[in-house]
Design an enzyme around this catalytic site. Structure first.
Site, mmCIF file in Angstrom:
data_model
loop_
_atom_site.group_PDB
_atom_site.id
_atom_site.type_symbol
_atom_site.label_atom_id
_atom_site.label_comp_id
_atom_site.label_asym_id
_atom_site.label_seq_id
_atom_site.Cartn_x
_atom_site.Cartn_y
_atom_site.Cartn_z
ATOM 1 C CD GLU A 253 121.742 17.018 53.647
ATOM 2 O OE1 GLU A 253 120.918 17.736 54.266
ATOM 3 O OE2 GLU A 253 122.789 16.591 54.137
ATOM 4 C CB CYS A 287 120.798 16.920 57.808
ATOM 5 S SG CYS A 287 121.690 15.492 57.142
#
Length: 479
Positions: A253, A287
């Site tokens: 990720e 994020c």
């Protein structure tokens, strides 16, 4: 300030706390005031080899433990942490600087995710196929992939370590995890919870220190059968190359640059309220933080005015002060990044609506910032800022906004606001992102897969996909 003391730091290898000796050390800094919280020991080459040997032994033990017993260990660890949740919340505020209210939210998400993993351990199902041969048996089963090397960043250290550990353990894997050098105590407290819950020594090892040295050493070993990484794209690229040497599967990720499309039929008051709180949550260090706002012409002025007022109303301060709504940035690197990105945007013609400067006080404080009229070639429109800055642009046709949302090679989180079902369906289908929120920014449910597309990485955490990432599929045919 909190009265909770910071934890002593150590390596956790084969059930032993290791510190001191001839190990190198570095300082862990409190972002509120720049003071040293502790000195962190760095793992040596021998430490890492011990961790690898330990995790190999731990895997042989743990993979044979029935799923219901694995679940019980995770549930006991969660119960242990619930009793000490105030300590965990305080560590998050000390290490990252986030307001204690945000720390409570992160702890809630962490415990929910760990609990869900415990339950999901009991639902790792195989299947039986109809045989092609007389008296045959054809069975598909799932088994743990093996020892895991995991790497977690500093921005949400409880959630990103807790859910990696719990998912791997639920699947029957052992793990060596390296938390960020800036947030080691949060991970160590979670490791202590598993030790107290009866997890056998060696199943979970925590190593601290130089990230490049640790990642190269762990990934070079054939003991490691799986890698889980959350962090910046350049590091992810390097880890993917290292993992490829042993053909080790990796879940990555790598962050994003989340677009937000605000249509002219949206509930602007609700959209602004949600956007401001989510943009400046965790000082923008998320994020999936909304960053590139594309607002339709008819509501552009209204949205900008309300968003700027919301940004100005944010109260900066000590995370332990209940009135604080945004704490400091987590480290000096983010201050430098904010200075560079905002300066570049203004130089290229962007309008600075509010903020854009470092707060004149101790600690790593930056004023909540809003930019408009930012040209697409500006760095901030192409590089994830990971800080408290939003850019707002206008659009006329929805197709143009979709093109702008999809322009970058990232696709983790994306958002849109509209009251039209037809538009909502179109946006959900056309936006290139692993996760799309329509009239919401919430992706926190542990049962939903969390992951991106394009250069935001591959694979998912959370959901059944997150457990599957730690499993192998085996086909057995018997006659």
């Amino acid at each position: 300030m909190s009265s909770t003391p910071y934890l002593p730091l150590y390596l956790w290898i084969d059930g032993q706390k290791l510190a001191g000796g001839d190990r190198a050390h570095s300082e862990v800094i409190n972002p509120l005031n720049g003071q040293v919280l502790a000195r962190m020991p760095h793992a040596t080459a021998d430490d890492l080899q011990d961790a690898l040997s330990s995790t190999a032994r731990g895997f042989k033990t743990w993979r044979t433990v029935p799923a219901w017993q694995r679940a019980a260990v995770i549930e006991r660890a969660v119960a242990w942490l619930r009793e000490r949740r105030q300590q965990l919340e305080s560590l998050l505020t000390l290490e990252v600087g986030k307001p204690n209210a945000e720390a409570r939210m992160e702890v809630d998400l962490t415990l929910d995710s760990m609990t869900w993993c415990a339950e999901e351990a009991k639902r790792i199902y195989g299947r039986t196929l109809e045989p092609r041969l007389p008296h045959g048996r054809a069975v598909v089963s799932h088994e743990p992939i093996g020892p895991v090397a995991a790497f977690a960043p500093w921005n949400v250290p409880a959630l990103l370590t807790g859910r990696k550990i719990a998912a791997a353990l639920a699947a029957g894997c052992s793990m060596v995890i390296k938390p960020s050098e800036e947030t080691p105590a949060t991970c160590l407290l979670i490791a202590e919870a598993f030790a107290a819950a009866g997890l056998p020594a060696g199943v979970l090892n925590v190593v601290l220190g130089d990230p490049d040295f640790i990642s190269r050493t762990l990934l070079a070993s054939k003991i490691i059968r799986k890698v889980s990484f959350t962090g910046p794209e350049p590091v992810g690229r390097q880890l993917a190359k290292l993992a490829a040497e042993n053909i080790t599967p990796i879940t990555m990720e790598l962050g994003g640059h989340a677009p937000v499309i605000v249509c002219d039929d949206a509930d602007i008051e609700a959209a602004v309220a949600a956007s401001v709180s989510n943009k400046f949550f965790n000082a923008g260090a998320s994020c999936i933080a909304p960053t590139r706002f594309y607002v339709q012409d008819a509501v552009y002025a209204q949205f900008v005015s309300a968003f700027v007022q919301g940004a100005k109303a944010i109260k900066l301060g000590d995370g332990f002060d209940p009135e604080t709504t945004m704490g400091p940035l987590a480290n000096a690197r983010r201050l430098a990044a904010m200075e560079r990105l905002i300066s570049d945007a203004v130089t290229r013609g962007a309008t600075l609506e509010t903020g854009g400067y470092r707060i004149d006080r101790e600690g790593y404080f930056w004023a909540p910032t809003v930019l408009t009229n930012v040209p697409e070639e500006a760095e901030i429109m192409n590089q994830e800022p990971f800080g408290p800055v939003a850019t707002i642009s206008r659009f006329e046709k929805l197709e143009d906004a979709i093109d702008q949302a999809n322009r970058l090679p990232f696709g983790l989180g994306a958002y849109a606001f509209t009251r039209s079902l037809a538009r909502a369906n179109l946006l959900a289908d056309r936006i290139e992102s692993g996760m799309v929120g329509i009239n919401t920014y919430y992706f926190g449910m542990p049962e939903g897969p969390f992951g991106g597309v394009k250069q935001s990485g591959y694979g998912s955490e959370n959901g059944i996909e997150g457990i599957s990432a730690y499993l192998l599929t085996k086909f057995v045919h018997m006659v």
